[in-house]
Design a protein around this motif. Structure first.
Motif, mmCIF file in Angstrom:
data_model
loop_
_atom_site.group_PDB
_atom_site.id
_atom_site.type_symbol
_atom_site.label_atom_id
_atom_site.label_comp_id
_atom_site.label_asym_id
_atom_site.label_seq_id
_atom_site.Cartn_x
_atom_site.Cartn_y
_atom_site.Cartn_z
ATOM 1 N N ARG A 44 0.905 -1.184 0.056
ATOM 2 C CA ARG A 44 -0.165 0.074 0.116
ATOM 3 C C ARG A 44 1.034 1.238 0.108
ATOM 4 N N PRO A 45 0.499 2.266 -0.694
ATOM 5 C CA PRO A 45 1.339 3.557 -0.878
ATOM 6 C C PRO A 45 1.109 4.368 0.519
ATOM 7 N N THR A 46 2.342 5.097 0.818
ATOM 8 C CA THR A 46 2.107 6.013 1.948
ATOM 9 C C THR A 46 2.696 7.367 1.774
ATOM 10 N N PHE A 47 2.405 8.271 2.602
ATOM 11 C CA PHE A 47 2.972 9.667 2.704
ATOM 12 C C PHE A 47 3.540 9.920 4.043
ATOM 13 N N GLU A 48 4.759 10.106 4.041
ATOM 14 C CA GLU A 48 5.566 9.914 5.261
ATOM 15 C C GLU A 48 6.628 11.120 5.541
ATOM 16 N N ILE A 49 6.489 11.720 6.556
ATOM 17 C CA ILE A 49 7.334 12.699 7.067
ATOM 18 C C ILE A 49 8.723 12.486 7.657
ATOM 19 N N ASN A 50 9.864 12.464 6.898
ATOM 20 C CA ASN A 50 11.003 11.880 7.328
ATOM 21 C C ASN A 50 11.964 12.924 8.255
ATOM 22 N N GLY A 51 11.484 14.025 8.130
ATOM 23 C CA GLY A 51 12.136 15.084 8.925
ATOM 24 C C GLY A 51 11.501 16.584 8.984
ATOM 25 N N LEU A 52 11.438 17.097 9.933
ATOM 26 C CA LEU A 52 10.777 18.344 10.227
ATOM 27 C C LEU A 52 11.301 19.356 10.961
ATOM 28 N N THR A 53 11.566 20.505 10.362
ATOM 29 C CA THR A 53 12.670 21.371 10.914
ATOM 30 C C THR A 53 12.236 22.782 11.179
ATOM 31 N N SER A 54 12.227 23.494 12.235
ATOM 32 C CA SER A 54 11.961 24.833 11.938
ATOM 33 C C SER A 54 12.163 25.758 13.481
ATOM 34 N N GLY A 55 12.812 26.843 13.436
ATOM 35 C CA GLY A 55 12.780 27.474 14.522
ATOM 36 C C GLY A 55 14.028 27.093 15.409
ATOM 37 N N TYR A 56 13.911 27.332 16.612
ATOM 38 C CA TYR A 56 15.118 27.343 17.633
ATOM 39 C C TYR A 56 15.107 25.766 18.118
ATOM 40 N N GLN A 57 16.399 25.325 18.052
ATOM 41 C CA GLN A 57 16.522 23.876 18.240
ATOM 42 C C GLN A 57 17.368 23.556 19.362
ATOM 43 N N GLY A 58 18.110 24.552 19.950
ATOM 44 C CA GLY A 58 18.958 24.752 20.981
ATOM 45 C C GLY A 58 18.470 24.337 22.477
ATOM 46 N N GLU A 59 19.158 24.419 23.353
ATOM 47 C CA GLU A 59 18.841 24.223 24.604
ATOM 48 C C GLU A 59 17.960 25.628 25.078
ATOM 49 N N GLY A 60 17.162 25.267 25.968
ATOM 50 C CA GLY A 60 16.506 26.489 26.525
ATOM 51 C C GLY A 60 15.308 27.008 25.809
ATOM 52 N N SER A 61 14.704 28.048 25.872
ATOM 53 C CA SER A 61 13.817 28.620 25.181
ATOM 54 C C SER A 61 14.337 29.912 24.341
ATOM 55 N N LYS A 62 13.664 30.276 23.369
ATOM 56 C CA LYS A 62 13.696 31.445 22.590
ATOM 57 C C LYS A 62 12.521 31.570 21.763
ATOM 58 N N THR A 63 12.193 32.858 22.265
ATOM 59 C CA THR A 63 10.827 33.411 21.764
ATOM 60 C C THR A 63 10.829 34.380 20.667
ATOM 61 N N ILE A 64 10.484 33.420 19.639
ATOM 62 C CA ILE A 64 10.572 33.812 18.256
ATOM 63 C C ILE A 64 9.219 33.289 17.193
ATOM 64 N N VAL A 65 9.194 33.984 16.364
ATOM 65 C CA VAL A 65 8.299 33.456 15.337
ATOM 66 C C VAL A 65 9.291 33.097 14.024
ATOM 67 N N PRO A 66 9.703 31.590 13.894
ATOM 68 C CA PRO A 66 10.495 31.375 12.981
ATOM 69 C C PRO A 66 10.115 32.045 11.461
ATOM 70 N N ALA A 67 11.455 32.122 10.896
ATOM 71 C CA ALA A 67 11.335 32.787 9.372
ATOM 72 C C ALA A 67 10.832 31.713 8.406
ATOM 73 N N TRP A 68 11.075 30.351 8.848
ATOM 74 C CA TRP A 68 10.697 29.342 7.850
ATOM 75 C C TRP A 68 10.420 28.018 8.569
ATOM 76 N N ALA A 69 9.848 27.144 7.917
ATOM 77 C CA ALA A 69 9.765 25.696 8.319
ATOM 78 C C ALA A 69 9.870 24.681 7.218
ATOM 79 N N ARG A 70 10.552 23.393 7.510
ATOM 80 C CA ARG A 70 10.639 22.834 6.308
ATOM 81 C C ARG A 70 10.283 21.267 6.725
ATOM 82 N N ALA A 71 9.905 20.431 5.735
ATOM 83 C CA ALA A 71 9.401 19.143 6.071
ATOM 84 C C ALA A 71 10.178 18.340 4.897
ATOM 85 N N LYS A 72 10.896 17.229 5.282
ATOM 86 C CA LYS A 72 11.420 16.449 4.191
ATOM 87 C C LYS A 72 10.494 15.210 4.071
ATOM 88 N N ILE A 73 10.042 14.933 2.814
ATOM 89 C CA ILE A 73 8.885 13.903 2.663
ATOM 90 C C ILE A 73 9.271 12.964 1.779
#
Ligand code: BES
Ligand code: MN
Length: 458
Positions: free
Chosen positions: A299-328
């Motif tokens: 059966r066919p599928t649609f899979e998200i392999n990776g999802l990236t956006s915004g701050y990924q480091g430790e702690g918090s960072k109060t932002i609206v990210p400029a972009w978001a990306r998904a690897k499919i």
């Protein structure tokens, strides 16, 4: 034949040590910083092939090199001798996340009957089993009933684009009666398998762009769209509550499973509760109306392999990210056309993209699904070899992974591919702590040894 089998039996310790050498190369095709490691790995392979008595060369491409190694032509090249190709790949998937490995991915470790390393099952251990079988023929002076050519490439895990070109420019040299590939699986160590279908694939990346830079979410949050939220909502619309891909036209050309096949699958040694435990999920999930085996192979599928956006480091960072990306990636089945599905998916994504963000779609690799008759003379010969090597009755499988080049083998060389996998479900292919079972390694060598005799019969 007995001398070949004896040779294999007597040399297992050395074979495992050599496999460790092969596994020490960090041949990660997707990561540019490993380019040298791929080149070195190909060089090591060529040397090894020469040592066991093959004629071998390294063939540069626009990407990573291809290793081609052959037995001396039996009949002085006058024809009449069957010729088989053994295809495999020396490139591996990225090892990340590294902290989840119990030992470093490129420092092979043996524990019981398992050898742990990235690439151990996918695919170095499996193609090495064939090399060892052929070594046994050559080193014992046992005549092979056929000519053999190994093609071991370095770009399978990234779509095999350069091998597809190489095939076209070397079609005379590579013309053969069948291709043998051990890069699939078996349901468990007691069930050797012939795989007669693989899924196809399309890969792409979706990027949503919002503000021209990350913004203070206190100052501006609430008045501009958040690309991460927009992407989440967009992706959330692509699967319905029955686990079906909610893209109009996606299923149009899907070949339905025959009642005969569905019945045959019921006899396979599958275990859904065991699968749930192996994968560490609370509950399995998939398209309603199909068994887990069917869901992951036919059966066919649609899979998200990776999802990236915004701050990924430790702690918090109060932002609206400029972009978001998904690897499919979408897995495809017969008779879905990757070119058409790509269009259907892209058009739908553009249609449902909100006006508050800009969408970019970058296309990646693509390949059709593969399906071959398990009833052919060659398939029957392969089943005999499996039976002899494992002393067990083999099963017929459809599998969900993709090996893009097998379609090109059919189109360019006119030859079928026999998929005789040695991987186990618990081998952790593409995951941390990948391993290869040494019994599968040894039985795989025996299978290869029997195969040339069975395939070359009348
Ligand atoms: N060995 C796999 C293919 C495979 C996996 C076959 C599971 C049957 C069952 C191969 O190395 C692989 O991972 N292929 C990629 C191809 C892709 C990157 C174009 C895959 O299936 O993701
Ligand atoms: Mn793989």
């Amino acid at each position: 034949m007995q001398v070949v089998l004896d040779y294999l039996k007597q040399n297992q310790t050395r074979f495992v040590a050599e496999l460790c050498d092969y596994l020490r190369f960090a041949s990660v095709s997707a990561q540019p910083q490993h380019k040298k490691d791929l080149r070195a790995c190909a060089g090591w392979l060529v040397n090894h092939c020469k040592q066991i008595g093959l004629e071998a060369k390294i063939c540069p491409t626009a990407g990573h090199p291809i290793v081609v190694a052959r037995t001396k032509k039996r009949n002085g090249g006058r024809g009449g001798t069957p010729h088989f190709m053994i295809y495999g790949h020396y490139d591996v998937q990225p090892p990340e996340p590294l902290d989840l490995w119990k030992s470093p991915p490129f420092e092979p470790r043996i524990e019981g009957r398992s050898i742990f390393a990235r690439g151990s099952t996918d695919n170095k251990g499996q193609n090495f089993a064939h090399l060892k079988a052929v070594e046994a023929y050559l080193k014992t002076g046992t005549p092979l009933p056929c000519d053999l050519t190994f093609v071991i490439e370095g770009e399978e895990e990234v779509g095999s684009a350069n091998l597809a070109k190489f095939l076209k420019s070397h079609r005379r040299e590579l013309a053969c009666d069948a291709i043998v590939v051990s890069d699939t699986g078996m349901p468990d160590a007691d069930h050797p398998a012939l795989t007669y279908a693989l899924r196809g694939i399309i890969a792409f990346e979706i990027t949503l762009r919002g503000p021209s830079r990350d913004l203070h979410s206190g100052n501006f949050g609430g008045t501009v769209d958040n690309p991460a939220m927009a992407l989440s909502q967009l992706l959330g619309r692509l699967r319905d509550k029955n686990g079906r891909v909610a893209i109009p036209g996606f299923y149009n050309d899907v070949a339905p499973l025959s009642a005969y096949e569905r019945k045959a699958f019921k006899r396979l040694p599958t275990n859904d509760a065991g699968l749930r435990k192996l994968l560490g999920v609370k509950k399995l999930f998939g398209e309603r109306g199909f068994t887990p085996f069917e869901q992951r192979s036919a059966r066919p599928t649609f899979e998200i392999n990776g999802l990236t956006s915004g701050y990924q480091g430790e702690g918090s960072k109060t932002i609206v990210p400029a972009w978001a990306r998904a690897k499919i990636t979408c897995r495809l089945v017969p008779d879905q056309d990757p070119v058409r599905i790509r269009k259907v998916v892209c058009n739908h994504l553009k249609k449902i993209c909100p006006p508050t963000v800009r969408m970019e779609i970058e296309a990646g690799h693509g390949a059709e699904a593969y399906l071959v008759s398990p009833k052919s003379r060659q398939a029957q010969a392969a089943l005999r070899a499996l039976r002899q090597a494992f002393n067990r009755e083999p099963v017929l499988l459809r599998e969900g992974g993709s090996i893009p080049i097998v379609n090109d083998f059919k189109k360019v060389l006119g030859a079928d591919t026999l998929l005789l996998g040695l991987g186990l479900p618990e081998d952790n292919a593409h995951s941390p702590n990948e391993k290869f079972n040494l019994d599968c390694f040894e039985n795989g060598q025996r299978m290869s040894a029997f195969l040339w005799r069975e395939l070359s019969r009348g």
